[in-house]
Structure formats: C-alpha cells, structure tokens
Design a protein around this motif. Structure first.
Motif, PDB file in Angstrom:
ATOM      1  N   PRO A   3       0.831  -1.212   0.000  1.00 16.98           N
ATOM      2  CA  PRO A   3       0.000   0.000   0.000  1.00 16.98           C
ATOM      3  C   PRO A   3       0.863   1.258   0.000  1.00 16.98           C
ATOM      4  O   PRO A   3       2.017   1.236   0.407  1.00 16.98           O
ATOM      5  N   THR A   4       0.285   2.353  -0.443  1.00 17.00           N
ATOM      6  CA  THR A   4       0.965   3.641  -0.404  1.00 17.00           C
ATOM      7  C   THR A   4       0.581   4.340   0.891  1.00 17.00           C
ATOM      8  O   THR A   4      -0.595   4.501   1.201  1.00 17.00           O
ATOM      9  N   ALA A  17       5.482   3.550  -0.993  1.00 18.38           N
ATOM     10  CA  ALA A  17       4.845   2.242  -1.111  1.00 18.38           C
ATOM     11  C   ALA A  17       5.616   1.276  -0.212  1.00 18.38           C
ATOM     12  O   ALA A  17       6.752   0.909  -0.513  1.00 18.38           O
ATOM     13  N   GLU A  19       5.017  -1.784   3.261  1.00 19.53           N
ATOM     14  CA  GLU A  19       4.150  -2.510   4.185  1.00 19.53           C
ATOM     15  C   GLU A  19       4.055  -1.750   5.506  1.00 19.53           C
ATOM     16  O   GLU A  19       5.063  -1.246   6.006  1.00 19.53           O
TER      17      GLU A  19
END
Length: 160
Positions: A3-4, A17, A19
């Motif tokens: 995810p960003t 970006a 985790e």
C-alpha cells in the motif's frame, strides 16, 4: 504491491509504497534517501537511529510505519535551516569535536535537541540522563556533554 502510505517527514508530505509493519528506519534510508539515521543494533537499544516523532525522541529501527502515518517525523536532515545553517546542536557538536567515528552522532543530536526543547538549561546530570540509552562506542561523552551545554548557552542567547 504494498500500500501507499503518506508520511510527514521534515515538514513535507511524502508518499511511500511500503508494508505498514516495516520499520521506519528502512524506509527513511532505502526509499527516501535520508541516510543520517544509522542502523546500529536493530533492537532500539543503541540510539543511532533516533528521530523525533511529535517532539519526542524515538528509535526508528523499532517504530513501525503504521504507528507514524499521522505524526510529524523529523530526521537529522530536517534540523538544518532552509538557508543551510546548522541547528545550534549540530554546530556545537562540530565546534566541540563531539564526534569521532560519527556513527552515534545523529542519534545523540536528536536526543539532545529534544532535551533542549524540554529543558533549555540542563545540568550535566540531566544531559547524562537524557542520553543514557544512546551509546557512543568511541567514548566521546565529555565532548558530547560540552557540546550540549554550548548549544544550550547559544540557544539561550549567550556566546553567539
């Protein structure tokens, strides 16, 4: 694809970006190129990776990204003024030769900066307590204490 996440670092919003469980230190160094914070022990014990999060010193090697998404992060790079002038603590470390190998220096400076925000005129005992979990393998503690005293004096209007 991870995810960003948006992080506020040194006054700027940065997208990365990564985790959410990743340590902050790795993202600062590897993704954002902010290499002033050092990897020392990886366990939050030595202080080489210290940054300031919402006005408090924190060990970035053990802080997870998910914990800092909405917080203000300041790295050693963020202490310097826009015109390139060093922060008084950074300048005092140079003036007092409070570094040898330099590995602990950014963590010591970050801890000292927080100390001086909270206590603008610390005693040597208060300085020692504030730095008690920051390790200097070279043993430069007397110069570090002198640098913090000098920075405090300058920040209080003395010895410009």
């Amino acid at each position: 694809m991870p995810p960003t996440l948006e992080l506020r670092i040194n006054g700027q919003l940065r997208s990365v970006a990564a985790e959410p469980d990743r340590p902050l230190l790795g993202v600062l160094r590897d993704e954002l190129g902010l290499t002033g914070s050092k990897y020392g022990c990886g366990e939050g014990q030595c202080g080489a990776c210290s940054v300031i999060i919402d006005g408090m010193a924190a060990r970035s090697c053990v802080v997870r990204l998910r914990a800092v998404a909405d917080r203000e992060i300041t790295t050693i790079e963020g202490l310097e003024a826009d015109d390139g002038t060093l922060h008084p603590v950074q300048q005092a470390f140079l003036d007092c030769d409070a570094l040898q190998c330099g590995y602990c220096t950014s963590g010591m400076i970050m801890a000292a900066t927080v100390l001086l925000q909270d206590d603008p005129n610390p005693t040597p005992e208060a300085i020692a307590k504030a730095l008690d979990r920051n390790l200097c393998r070279c043993g430069t503690y007397p110069q570090i204490v002198a640098a913090i005293r000098q920075a405090a004096d300058r920040m209080n209007g003395g010895d410009q």
